[in-house]
Motif scaffolding. Sequence first.
Motif, PDB file in Angstrom:
ATOM      1  N   LYS A 394       0.803  -1.227   0.000  1.00 46.73           N
ATOM      2  CA  LYS A 394       0.000   0.000   0.000  1.00 46.73           C
ATOM      3  C   LYS A 394       0.830   1.268   0.000  1.00 46.73           C
ATOM      4  N   ASP A 395       1.990   1.224   0.639  1.00 49.21           N
ATOM      5  CA  ASP A 395       2.777   2.444   0.755  1.00 49.21           C
ATOM      6  C   ASP A 395       3.837   2.560  -0.328  1.00 49.21           C
ATOM      7  N   ALA A 396       3.816   1.636  -1.244  1.00 47.50           N
ATOM      8  CA  ALA A 396       4.863   1.650  -2.267  1.00 47.50           C
ATOM      9  C   ALA A 396       4.412   2.472  -3.465  1.00 47.50           C
ATOM     10  N   GLU A 397       5.390   2.867  -4.247  1.00 49.89           N
ATOM     11  CA  GLU A 397       5.086   3.528  -5.508  1.00 49.89           C
ATOM     12  C   GLU A 397       5.194   2.468  -6.599  1.00 49.89           C
ATOM     13  N   VAL A 398       4.083   2.194  -7.227  1.00 44.94           N
ATOM     14  CA  VAL A 398       4.052   1.115  -8.218  1.00 44.94           C
ATOM     15  C   VAL A 398       3.984   1.720  -9.618  1.00 44.94           C
ATOM     16  N   ILE A 399       5.046   1.523 -10.372  1.00 44.10           N
ATOM     17  CA  ILE A 399       5.130   2.123 -11.706  1.00 44.10           C
ATOM     18  C   ILE A 399       5.108   1.023 -12.746  1.00 44.10           C
ATOM     19  N   TYR A 400       4.171   1.131 -13.644  1.00 50.36           N
ATOM     20  CA  TYR A 400       4.063   0.131 -14.698  1.00 50.36           C
ATOM     21  C   TYR A 400       4.444   0.737 -16.030  1.00 50.36           C
TER      22      TYR A 400
ATOM     23  N   SER B 197       4.395  22.532  14.047  1.00 55.24           N
ATOM     24  CA  SER B 197       3.283  23.474  13.893  1.00 55.24           C
ATOM     25  C   SER B 197       2.399  23.075  12.715  1.00 55.24           C
ATOM     26  N   LEU B 198       3.022  22.549  11.653  1.00 47.74           N
ATOM     27  CA  LEU B 198       2.236  22.124  10.499  1.00 47.74           C
ATOM     28  C   LEU B 198       1.352  20.923  10.848  1.00 47.74           C
ATOM     29  N   CYS B 199       1.925  19.989  11.603  1.00 46.77           N
ATOM     30  CA  CYS B 199       1.150  18.814  12.001  1.00 46.77           C
ATOM     31  C   CYS B 199      -0.071  19.233  12.803  1.00 46.77           C
ATOM     32  N   ARG B 200       0.138  20.181  13.694  1.00 46.48           N
ATOM     33  CA  ARG B 200      -0.982  20.686  14.492  1.00 46.48           C
ATOM     34  C   ARG B 200      -2.010  21.361  13.593  1.00 46.48           C
ATOM     35  N   TYR B 201      -1.488  22.188  12.676  1.00 47.86           N
ATOM     36  CA  TYR B 201      -2.365  22.978  11.802  1.00 47.86           C
ATOM     37  C   TYR B 201      -3.217  22.064  10.924  1.00 47.86           C
ATOM     38  N   ILE B 202      -2.582  21.009  10.425  1.00 46.64           N
ATOM     39  CA  ILE B 202      -3.270  20.178   9.446  1.00 46.64           C
ATOM     40  C   ILE B 202      -3.966  18.986  10.100  1.00 46.64           C
ATOM     41  N   GLY B 203      -3.589  18.736  11.371  1.00 48.72           N
ATOM     42  CA  GLY B 203      -4.221  17.646  12.109  1.00 48.72           C
ATOM     43  C   GLY B 203      -3.745  16.264  11.687  1.00 48.72           C
ATOM     44  N   MET B 204      -2.439  16.163  11.470  1.00 42.24           N
ATOM     45  CA  MET B 204      -1.875  14.851  11.111  1.00 42.24           C
ATOM     46  C   MET B 204      -0.691  14.573  12.016  1.00 42.24           C
ATOM     47  N   SER B 205      -0.432  13.278  12.231  1.00 41.61           N
ATOM     48  CA  SER B 205       0.793  12.944  12.943  1.00 41.61           C
ATOM     49  C   SER B 205       1.962  13.145  11.979  1.00 41.61           C
ATOM     50  N   GLU B 206       3.165  13.185  12.529  1.00 37.32           N
ATOM     51  CA  GLU B 206       4.332  13.422  11.687  1.00 37.32           C
ATOM     52  C   GLU B 206       4.464  12.319  10.636  1.00 37.32           C
ATOM     53  N   LYS B 207       4.196  11.109  11.084  1.00 34.50           N
ATOM     54  CA  LYS B 207       4.318   9.955  10.211  1.00 34.50           C
ATOM     55  C   LYS B 207       3.297  10.033   9.058  1.00 34.50           C
ATOM     56  N   THR B 208       2.073  10.350   9.426  1.00 35.05           N
ATOM     57  CA  THR B 208       1.023  10.457   8.417  1.00 35.05           C
ATOM     58  C   THR B 208       1.355  11.567   7.420  1.00 35.05           C
ATOM     59  N   LEU B 209       1.814  12.685   7.968  1.00 34.61           N
ATOM     60  CA  LEU B 209       2.175  13.813   7.108  1.00 34.61           C
ATOM     61  C   LEU B 209       3.269  13.396   6.124  1.00 34.61           C
ATOM     62  N   TYR B 210       4.252  12.695   6.649  1.00 34.20           N
ATOM     63  CA  TYR B 210       5.361  12.246   5.812  1.00 34.20           C
ATOM     64  C   TYR B 210       4.840  11.387   4.662  1.00 34.20           C
ATOM     65  N   ARG B 211       4.025  10.406   5.021  1.00 37.57           N
ATOM     66  CA  ARG B 211       3.500   9.491   4.012  1.00 37.57           C
ATOM     67  C   ARG B 211       2.632  10.231   2.989  1.00 37.57           C
ATOM     68  N   PHE B 212       1.830  11.145   3.534  1.00 35.24           N
ATOM     69  CA  PHE B 212       0.927  11.901   2.671  1.00 35.24           C
ATOM     70  C   PHE B 212       1.704  12.708   1.639  1.00 35.24           C
ATOM     71  N   LEU B 213       2.700  13.434   2.126  1.00 33.00           N
ATOM     72  CA  LEU B 213       3.482  14.271   1.223  1.00 33.00           C
ATOM     73  C   LEU B 213       4.235  13.429   0.211  1.00 33.00           C
ATOM     74  N   LYS B 214       4.823  12.375   0.717  1.00 36.77           N
ATOM     75  CA  LYS B 214       5.636  11.537  -0.156  1.00 36.77           C
ATOM     76  C   LYS B 214       4.765  10.917  -1.259  1.00 36.77           C
ATOM     77  N   SER B 215       3.581  10.468  -0.885  1.00 35.86           N
ATOM     78  CA  SER B 215       2.783   9.790  -1.893  1.00 35.86           C
ATOM     79  C   SER B 215       2.193  10.773  -2.900  1.00 35.86           C
ATOM     80  N   HIS B 216       1.937  12.015  -2.471  1.00 32.74           N
ATOM     81  CA  HIS B 216       1.324  12.954  -3.408  1.00 32.74           C
ATOM     82  C   HIS B 216       2.333  13.796  -4.167  1.00 32.74           C
ATOM     83  N   THR B 217       3.455  14.080  -3.548  1.00 34.54           N
ATOM     84  CA  THR B 217       4.396  14.983  -4.213  1.00 34.54           C
ATOM     85  C   THR B 217       5.769  14.353  -4.400  1.00 34.54           C
TER      86      THR B 217
END
Lengths: 688, 306
Positions: A394-400, B197-217
């Motif tokens: 789920k946390d991986a980046e899957v590129i096809y 401060s960002l975690c507080r502002y956005i209401g995410m834990s540091e870990k969640t924020l990390y994952r969120f940013l990484k997966s979207h950007t």
Amino acid sequence: MKCDKAYRISYTEKAKKLLADLNLEEKVNLMSGIGYYFGNAELYQNETNKHYNYIPFYCGRMVHKGIPRMIFTDGTRGVVIGTGKNTCFPVTMLRGASFDTKLEEKIGRAIAKEARACSCNLFAGICINLPYHPGWGRSQETYGEDSYHIGQMGSALVRGVQGENVMACVKHYAFNSMEISRYKVNIECDKRTEREVYLSHFKDCIDAGAAVVMSSYNLYQGAYCGQSEYLLNQVLKKEWDFDGFVMSDFNLGIRDTIEAANNGQDMEMCNTNYYGDKLVQAVRDGFVPMEKIDEACLRIVRTIIAFHEADDKEYDKTIRGCKQHIRLALTSARKGITLIKNDKNVLPFKKEKRARIAVFGKLANQDNVGDHGSSFVYPPYVVTPLQGIARVCKDAEVIYYPGTDFGHARNLAKNADYTLFFVGYDYDDEGEHVEGEEFSEFATTKGGDRINLMGLYPEDVNLIREVAPVNKNSCVVLIGGNMILIDEWKDYVNSILMAYYPGMEGGTAIAEILFGDVNPSGKLPFVITKSEEDLPEINWQTTYQYYEYYHGYTKLEKEEKKPSVPFGYGLSYTTFTVTEPKFTIKKKYLISSCLIENTGRRYGEEVIQVYVGYKNSSIDRPRKELKGFQKVGLKPGEKKRIEIKTPIDKLRWYNEMNGQWELEHMEYEVYIGTSSANEDLWEDKIVL
Amino acid sequence: MNSYIFETIDHGIKFPAKIFVTSIEQSSYHWHYDYELILVLKGSLSLKLWPDSCVMKEGDIVLVNSKVVHGLSETNENNICLIMQLKQELFEDRKDKNQNYQFYLNSVTDIVKPMVPYETFTRTAAEIGLQYYENSLTNYFRIQALLYTLVADIFQYTQYDIRQYADKNTTVEEADTLLRIIEYVEQNYYEDSITDSLCRYIGMSEKTLYRFLKSHTNLTLKELVISIKLEKTLHMLSKTDKPISVIAQECGFGTDKTFYRIFKNAFGMTPTEYRISGTIVEENKQVQGYIDYSKRDAIRLLKKYI
């Protein structure tokens, strides 16, 4: 199983009574297929995809006389009826690779329940033809290349299906192991090949209680199998004492009214071309004796009413594609997918967060449940390998990327943590071939045998050779129905997984195995040769083919050729040690036993295999043959004693001089271990 | 500071795309669902596709993929660009909504080549641009036809990868969250404790924020902060006379040494070199006047590609 032979025979008198009330036309009606069964409106009312078997086929319009219809669904990987409802199991070949008869029996029950929910009382999906050559386009529908193994697995499916009181139809009797020439090819072989190699598993399934047999299109020794006196009357009904009925393969399975009726063909399917009025006339004109009609009808009626009266359960439509059945399809895929190479234990890949997974090959992004012919099951969904990987990681980046541009592919592979290649075949490369046939209007794909395609396509070979070496965390996942040659590229990649056609949840199972959620336990039900030259010679487009006694692993061993991957081979993520092999004779059985221990660090399943060798034989026999197997699951550190029983009868050979099965009184080599390779086996001797 | 607003891309009622000709001054790193096709009609444009950047010249065409973090800025010459913001739905696989296509269409870097010349794409894009200036029923259908031709050409003639997601694609709320994060970082980049401060502002834990940013950007928060800081310094270096050490301080880089190192890593030149050259990529250094363009100019420029 309630509907066994003895139970069915107990309906003889009742069947005779029912038949006494019928005239000739009415009797012949019971023998003449009618086509689609529109009896259950729910099945077709909203159906937009009117595929070949979208509603059942049926035979018999004598319900008012107390004789239920035979209502037919095709198989082999589930119930073909309808669209978007039924569970699509992995293809038979994958299920063969599980070497798990208990699991196969469960699958049989699930299929039968769905068949009944589709108003059917017969499942024509016990396909047990033995592929003489792995290029046979429909070999995905059978269990493997070994007669004993096919017989055991096929019998398990028969028990499962008939356990829910659905008639199990065993097909295609017999020698139907070539696709594109199936309507015209005349098969010949010697008597030992016939009995020992191509018919013994049919006999096994009949002995297991199969109620129905479907004859094949092809000819054997010059006679169409659907009207072969030898195969139907003599071998099946007389020698094997089969009590059920025979039906023809669809529309071209009978070529002559009189020959078919006289030679033991009980039912023409799925439409009436040669039976019906023509058969009535043939009886009136004295070409077909009335006793032939009475016998066929007795077999049909006795079988149908026996099953019909076995229970009065209702099978609700919600059972089609229900959670438990889909779960079973997933379990089956998990236990059949076979790991055939894993250098430096590169697999399982770690499910690291943010891992980057590069996936190549168009088969990764394709619904690929196998053949699109008569065995095509239309499930509610199919999980592609790509979807499976994204869900499991789920946390991986899957590129096809399909892989057209090797430079780009190399870049992706270089920057990825894991590199996967999905290569092999789909329904266009192998499968049922219906050109110019009754159902050709339904054909959307080419299918056919794998003529000149025993390995991968050159572009896939090049992709692997160019891209795989860039990333050491690499795996090639093979999709296909039988052996695929691997030698021209196998050294370029660190791991190879044979996934067959893994069914509707196949993508999930593949991903779970690649990323370590599931420990693979499948074993190859065929040998992978080093090259095409090691395979039997065959002419796919032909009217004549001779089947030699040797094929597959027995041929390789006889010719002292090393396989690329042996029959029965498959790796695990844990390690097993087999010790204390012991062989004894008890009454009519060879008892082979050993102690198996899981010496690794995770739960795993192993298939213990028993082989018997005939070095001392005075006749020409294989070096060794599979004569027993059992799948066993062990926790880390756990030990189990395994005992495998083989009937001594299974060691006999067929003496064509006197037409008898004979046991050689001599010293046999006996083997027990984890594959057919000698280094994986303990050897001992027994004297019989 | 943005010469056009990305964040509220409005496709109008008529088309699954927004099409306009504009002169771009600056748009800092951002992200959206739409695919964005940029055709430079005149001048040049600096395009940053994290972590790389390139300069698009007249006639260059780039497709910025959906959800890719990117930024645009003018170079020392002004530009006129045809921009087409194409709805993600245009590129969606009907069968699997969890797939996101990443096409390789970039005539500047030209690393993964399309199977036809770039002119195939520029021609269709220019035709769409031209049709947009008319407002008849014919144009309405013509633009639709051309848009689908463009999309079909992209599918048929470019190489593409597919990002496979497990379940539902990022939801609208998630997109809003990302924009809120970027906005917050833009306003608070100099704070030491921005993570908390960002975690507080956005209401995410540091870990969640990390994952969120990484997966979207594909960026970590630290990387995002640095990219925004660098963005500020570029602006200050070219538009103000402030000494570099002051800029480094104001943009929150701590020491000059750190600033030089990070800047050099990101742009391949020192801040001083950048200040002198006025651009991060060597370019015609002659400063040109502001290009004022009219509808007539735009039509003239577009016609060159047909």
